[in-house]
Scaffold this motif. Sequence first.
Motif, PDB file in Angstrom:
ATOM      1  N   UNK A   1     -11.828   5.622   6.111  1.00 59.49           N
ATOM      2  CA  UNK A   1     -11.637   7.068   5.888  1.00 59.49           C
ATOM      3  C   UNK A   1     -10.350   7.539   6.561  1.00 59.49           C
ATOM      4  N   UNK A   2     -10.101   7.055   7.803  1.00 64.06           N
ATOM      5  CA  UNK A   2      -8.880   7.468   8.521  1.00 64.06           C
ATOM      6  C   UNK A   2      -7.655   6.972   7.761  1.00 64.06           C
ATOM      7  N   UNK A   3      -7.721   5.740   7.257  1.00 64.64           N
ATOM      8  CA  UNK A   3      -6.601   5.164   6.486  1.00 64.64           C
ATOM      9  C   UNK A   3      -6.306   6.030   5.253  1.00 64.64           C
ATOM     10  N   UNK A   4      -7.374   6.339   4.480  1.00 60.25           N
ATOM     11  CA  UNK A   4      -7.189   7.128   3.246  1.00 60.25           C
ATOM     12  C   UNK A   4      -6.691   8.529   3.573  1.00 60.25           C
ATOM     13  N   UNK A   5      -7.291   9.148   4.618  1.00 56.33           N
ATOM     14  CA  UNK A   5      -6.903  10.521   4.984  1.00 56.33           C
ATOM     15  C   UNK A   5      -5.453  10.547   5.453  1.00 56.33           C
ATOM     16  N   UNK A   6      -5.052   9.549   6.265  1.00 55.12           N
ATOM     17  CA  UNK A   6      -3.667   9.516   6.767  1.00 55.12           C
ATOM     18  C   UNK A   6      -2.698   9.334   5.603  1.00 55.12           C
ATOM     19  N   UNK A   7      -3.085   8.486   4.634  1.00 57.13           N
ATOM     20  CA  UNK A   7      -2.219   8.253   3.470  1.00 57.13           C
ATOM     21  C   UNK A   7      -2.046   9.497   2.628  1.00 57.13           C
TER      22      UNK A   7
ATOM     23  N   UNK B   1      -3.479   3.626  -0.933  1.00 54.25           N
ATOM     24  CA  UNK B   1      -4.943   3.653  -0.997  1.00 54.25           C
ATOM     25  C   UNK B   1      -5.497   2.220  -0.955  1.00 54.25           C
ATOM     26  N   UNK B   2      -6.681   2.080  -0.385  1.00 53.50           N
ATOM     27  CA  UNK B   2      -7.288   0.745  -0.283  1.00 53.50           C
ATOM     28  C   UNK B   2      -7.567   0.165  -1.678  1.00 53.50           C
TER      29      UNK B   2
ATOM     30  N   UNK C   1       4.422  -1.782  -0.937  1.00 56.55           N
ATOM     31  CA  UNK C   1       3.604  -1.833   0.285  1.00 56.55           C
ATOM     32  C   UNK C   1       2.195  -2.392   0.008  1.00 56.55           C
ATOM     33  N   UNK C   2       1.534  -2.049  -1.137  1.00 56.57           N
ATOM     34  CA  UNK C   2       0.197  -2.630  -1.370  1.00 56.57           C
ATOM     35  C   UNK C   2       0.234  -4.159  -1.370  1.00 56.57           C
ATOM     36  N   UNK C   3       1.282  -4.749  -2.018  1.00 54.39           N
ATOM     37  CA  UNK C   3       1.381  -6.218  -2.042  1.00 54.39           C
ATOM     38  C   UNK C   3       1.634  -6.755  -0.633  1.00 54.39           C
ATOM     39  N   UNK C   4       2.522  -6.076   0.126  1.00 55.70           N
ATOM     40  CA  UNK C   4       2.808  -6.533   1.492  1.00 55.70           C
ATOM     41  C   UNK C   4       1.519  -6.530   2.335  1.00 55.70           C
ATOM     42  N   UNK C   5       0.733  -5.449   2.202  1.00 59.04           N
ATOM     43  CA  UNK C   5      -0.497  -5.363   2.994  1.00 59.04           C
ATOM     44  C   UNK C   5      -1.520  -6.399   2.532  1.00 59.04           C
ATOM     45  N   UNK C   6      -1.575  -6.620   1.191  1.00 62.22           N
ATOM     46  CA  UNK C   6      -2.509  -7.636   0.678  1.00 62.22           C
ATOM     47  C   UNK C   6      -2.148  -9.021   1.242  1.00 62.22           C
ATOM     48  N   UNK C   7      -0.837  -9.314   1.320  1.00 59.71           N
ATOM     49  CA  UNK C   7      -0.409 -10.609   1.880  1.00 59.71           C
ATOM     50  C   UNK C   7      -0.778 -10.683   3.367  1.00 59.71           C
ATOM     51  N   UNK C   8      -0.585  -9.576   4.093  1.00 60.85           N
ATOM     52  CA  UNK C   8      -0.950  -9.572   5.523  1.00 60.85           C
ATOM     53  C   UNK C   8      -2.453  -9.822   5.699  1.00 60.85           C
TER      54      UNK C   8
END
Lengths: 253, 264
Positions: free
Chosen positions: B26-32, B44-45, B224-231
């Motif tokens: 929720x914090x992740x989505x709200x911050x985004x 978004x996740x 960024x979504x791909x970068x985060x998915x790789x992380x």
Amino acid sequence: MLAIFFRPPPIIARMVFFTLLFGAWEIASRAGLFSRFIAPPPSEIIPAIGLLYSDNELLIRLLRTFGEVFAAAGLGALGGMMIGWWLHRNKDAGEAFTDWFAALAAAPLVLLFPLFLVLFGRNASTIIAMGAVSVLPPVILKTKEGLDHVPQVIINVGKTFGLTRWQEIRMIMLPACLPTVFTGLRLGLIFALINVVGVEYLIGFGGMGLMIAELGDRFEIAGMYAAILFVVLCSAFFFWFTARLESWLLQAR
Amino acid sequence: MALASSMSRASHVMTYRLIGVTTILAVWEAAGASGLFFRGVLPSSILIAKSFWRLMGDPVFWGHFGVTFFEIATGFGIGSVLGVAAGLMLGMNRYTGKVFEPVVEYLAATPKVVFLPILLILFGIGVGSKISLAALSCFFPMSLSLAAGVRAINPMFLRVGQTLNLTLLQRIAMIYLPALIPPLSTGLRLGFGIATVGALLSEIKLSNKGLGHAAMQAYARFDIPTMLAILIIIFALAGMGNYLIGSLVKLPGPDSSRRIKSPS
């Protein structure tokens, strides 16, 4: 007599070993056994430390790196101790999340730096945030461990004397858990130094890490070796100093 | 009564964990969505999950994965073998330990990535420099853990070995190795994590293949979504490796208490 010759005190043996190692390196390099561009002789590397001071603002870079380390450690320690305290006070939360933080302590957290790079940009905030994140797990775990192991008997003595909650924290809990918490802080400081210098090198910003990257990019090989040697010596001194501080604290207890 | 209390405790713990996961999401989505950060910086996740599934079907990604896996596995293997040998030497000979262990300890506390420029000169920008940094990183926790483990062996076992005139190899096989399963497991797990960091950081700094390179490419494209998915995949790889090593090193280890019982 013979035993002393063959087994000198460890510190002497260590010095003899390194003298022989650097001597062999010097001879091999001068004899052309390997290129000076790969490994310049120690006689070129050691004077280059002086050049780091005069040409590369060594002192300013050192202060910048340690400024970032202490800022990261301060933030991480504050957050870590608060979370550790909460996990101690709330037993269900402690049971639910302690394993998670233990897993985080073993996780390669420094690999998160691209995320911080995106969030804060290529500046000191990214380095400090990355350092602070690495400080959190050891401080959380050691704070909780320290508080969990305060002997119940001395807490009961405090209750018998009618101490208020704040007095109990100040006079019993904090002194009793301090050495364990300091172990976490010491680990956190070392993790912060490792991560701060590492991220400085990777993103090309900040103090000593940036200096190594710049010298490497300019192909100043002797200077680069000198900078790496300087970082290794600083880290070793930092490790030694915090270990001495920890043992002093344990004795003072 | 006790069973009911323990079940209620377990349900409380589970509730806390669920609340924890939900809060993080929720914090992740709200911050985004808050506008506090640049658009797309905290995706978004759902977008991250979509990128994750896209990567799973992408052969280029699996090529990068294979390179990283090879670098970590080789570096970890070399660093572990050298670390075990050094740890045994430091632990088995008290004098050698006193002379060299402080040096190993101090070097262990240095950021290994600063040695990367030297390794790049020595091994080039290919997999050699990545493997060597992974091996160098893995060496220190492995050797220190083994040395501490050797010193913690009950001296009674060693005296029994001497009385039975065991050779060095027999002492290693029958006394040291069975007693060293726990420190070996700790050293391997720590070493694997640090070898992963070493290989990935050197890929991030300078390379043309591997997961670190793929993550930085995604960063450069602002994907960024791909970068985060790789992380996330990198963290999952590190976590699974850690879990597997912990399980494997525990399973085949002979029980030292069965082989040599302490006369307590």
